[in-house]
Design a protein around this motif. Sequence first.
Motif, PDB file in Angstrom:
ATOM      1  N   GLN A  72      -3.759  -1.884   1.814  1.00  0.00           N
ATOM      2  CA  GLN A  72      -3.061  -3.277   1.134  1.00  0.00           C
ATOM      3  C   GLN A  72      -3.187  -2.967  -0.190  1.00  0.00           C
ATOM      4  O   GLN A  72      -5.147  -3.221  -0.292  1.00  0.00           O
ATOM      5  CB  GLN A  72      -3.016  -4.482   1.934  1.00  0.00           C
ATOM      6  N   ASP A  76      -4.219 -10.249  -1.923  1.00  0.00           N
ATOM      7  CA  ASP A  76      -4.542 -11.566  -0.796  1.00  0.00           C
ATOM      8  C   ASP A  76      -4.833 -10.274   0.365  1.00  0.00           C
ATOM      9  O   ASP A  76      -4.904 -11.252   1.892  1.00  0.00           O
ATOM     10  CB  ASP A  76      -2.769 -12.077  -0.623  1.00  0.00           C
ATOM     11  N   GLN A  77      -4.855  -9.487   0.448  1.00  0.00           N
ATOM     12  CA  GLN A  77      -4.976  -8.146   1.383  1.00  0.00           C
ATOM     13  C   GLN A  77      -6.428  -6.841   1.194  1.00  0.00           C
ATOM     14  O   GLN A  77      -5.287  -6.399   1.490  1.00  0.00           O
ATOM     15  CB  GLN A  77      -3.509  -7.621   2.030  1.00  0.00           C
ATOM     16  N   LYS A  80      -7.571  -4.485   3.519  1.00  0.00           N
ATOM     17  CA  LYS A  80      -6.830  -4.310   4.922  1.00  0.00           C
ATOM     18  C   LYS A  80      -6.253  -2.818   4.825  1.00  0.00           C
ATOM     19  O   LYS A  80      -5.708  -2.511   4.087  1.00  0.00           O
ATOM     20  CB  LYS A  80      -5.686  -5.348   4.903  1.00  0.00           C
ATOM     21  N   HIS A 130      -4.131  -2.219  12.771  1.00  0.00           N
ATOM     22  CA  HIS A 130      -4.329  -3.449  11.793  1.00  0.00           C
ATOM     23  C   HIS A 130      -6.273  -2.764  11.405  1.00  0.00           C
ATOM     24  O   HIS A 130      -6.491  -2.929  12.629  1.00  0.00           O
ATOM     25  CB  HIS A 130      -3.895  -4.501  12.105  1.00  0.00           C
ATOM     26  N   ILE A 132      -9.547  -4.471   9.096  1.00  0.00           N
ATOM     27  CA  ILE A 132      -9.973  -4.898   7.636  1.00  0.00           C
ATOM     28  C   ILE A 132     -12.030  -4.343   7.641  1.00  0.00           C
ATOM     29  O   ILE A 132     -11.892  -4.578   8.733  1.00  0.00           O
ATOM     30  CB  ILE A 132      -9.333  -6.425   8.146  1.00  0.00           C
ATOM     31  N   LEU A 138      -7.588 -11.840   4.985  1.00  0.00           N
ATOM     32  CA  LEU A 138      -5.837 -11.689   4.689  1.00  0.00           C
ATOM     33  C   LEU A 138      -5.494 -13.398   4.490  1.00  0.00           C
ATOM     34  O   LEU A 138      -5.662 -14.542   5.205  1.00  0.00           O
ATOM     35  CB  LEU A 138      -5.174 -12.288   6.371  1.00  0.00           C
ATOM     36  N   HIS A 141      -0.462 -17.976   4.795  1.00  0.00           N
ATOM     37  CA  HIS A 141       1.286 -16.616   4.447  1.00  0.00           C
ATOM     38  C   HIS A 141       1.870 -17.418   5.252  1.00  0.00           C
ATOM     39  O   HIS A 141       1.061 -17.777   6.775  1.00  0.00           O
ATOM     40  CB  HIS A 141       1.058 -15.427   4.422  1.00  0.00           C
ATOM     41  N   ASP A 143       5.028 -14.789   7.669  1.00  0.00           N
ATOM     42  CA  ASP A 143       5.393 -13.633   7.223  1.00  0.00           C
ATOM     43  C   ASP A 143       6.927 -14.127   7.532  1.00  0.00           C
ATOM     44  O   ASP A 143       7.485 -14.674   7.192  1.00  0.00           O
ATOM     45  CB  ASP A 143       5.702 -13.321   9.024  1.00  0.00           C
ATOM     46  N   GLY A 207      -3.653 -16.591   9.039  1.00  0.00           N
ATOM     47  CA  GLY A 207      -4.438 -15.616   8.219  1.00  0.00           C
ATOM     48  C   GLY A 207      -5.561 -15.996   8.435  1.00  0.00           C
ATOM     49  O   GLY A 207      -6.261 -16.912   8.983  1.00  0.00           O
ATOM     50  N   THR A 243       7.404 -12.122   2.738  1.00  0.00           N
ATOM     51  CA  THR A 243       6.085 -12.670   3.517  1.00  0.00           C
ATOM     52  C   THR A 243       5.420 -13.529   2.267  1.00  0.00           C
ATOM     53  O   THR A 243       5.710 -13.094   1.080  1.00  0.00           O
ATOM     54  CB  THR A 243       5.017 -11.789   3.971  1.00  0.00           C
ATOM     55  N   PHE A 245       2.391 -15.604   0.744  1.00  0.00           N
ATOM     56  CA  PHE A 245       0.733 -16.113   0.774  1.00  0.00           C
ATOM     57  C   PHE A 245       0.725 -17.866  -0.246  1.00  0.00           C
ATOM     58  O   PHE A 245       1.208 -17.918  -1.483  1.00  0.00           O
ATOM     59  CB  PHE A 245       0.077 -15.225  -0.339  1.00  0.00           C
TER      60      PHE A 245
END
Length: 291
Positions: A72, A76-77, A80, A130, A132, A138, A141, A143, A207, A243, A245
């Motif tokens: 990502q 914010d991610q 990830k 997923h 991380i 993350l 947020h 979705d 998150g 999404t 954040f």
Amino acid sequence: MQTDASYSVYALQDALDRRFAEHHANTDEYRRQFQSAQPFPHLVIDDFLPEQIAQHLVDTFPGPDSPIWAQQPTEDQRNKLATTDEGKIPALQRYVLFSLNSGAFLRFLEQATGIGALIADTKLVGGGLHQIKRGGKLAVHIDYSHHPQNRLFRRLNLLLYLNPAWQDEYGGCLELWDRSISACQKAIVPRFNRAALFATSDTSYHGHPEPLRTPEHVTRKSLSLYYFTKEPPAGRENVEHNTLFKSRPGDRFNLGNFVVRSAASGLFRDLTPPLVYRGIRKLWNRRFTGK
């Protein structure tokens, strides 16, 4: 069931059926917990899969250096990794994902949550596998509100954690925040074979905003599935959003985050010619959501 590549699909299905039957037997209690949970409806189920199957999911989970992953691109991610490409997902993970999208499992979810007429996302848009890495996070947020292809309403998230021997000092808890984003109301440790199920809405802020403090070789692994309905829940307006954040109290301002969040919120959409905006969004989704 054997734990190597020669396992029997019949033994696998039998083991899953027996465990899911156990969950079905508890739907009244699950529904009570789900509907009364704060700050929004959610449920935590430990020992979600037969332990042998869950361990084999861990053993065959692709490492962070595997070419299957897309990283990502936003702060914010941070760190990830995700993949939604069925052709690249290992066989057992794919089989379990299919089982969790099956009609039988949807009926369990309907009984356990009280949300009827659920529809699975068989294309795994944003879901799938997923992972991380250390230092990743993350941000808090909500979705996206509608499936980007069929416009169905997003209603439930199911996260299955695959992290043996997870230590509290690693962090990485799934945090559930109040609607004003003033305080974390619940922190769910991403322990091995633990499932977290929660309702998605325009106030279901969640998150894991604190960067992971894992050793270099330890990552936070999960399977993610999302479920939808044709109609919105009672009292919910049919307002579409991406999404979104948000910053927590005390978070430092980040210009890159501000730009990306402004784009996601619709500000850039309102200021950009429609044809240009649609082209940019199509390229973004193709690169980072797999659609």
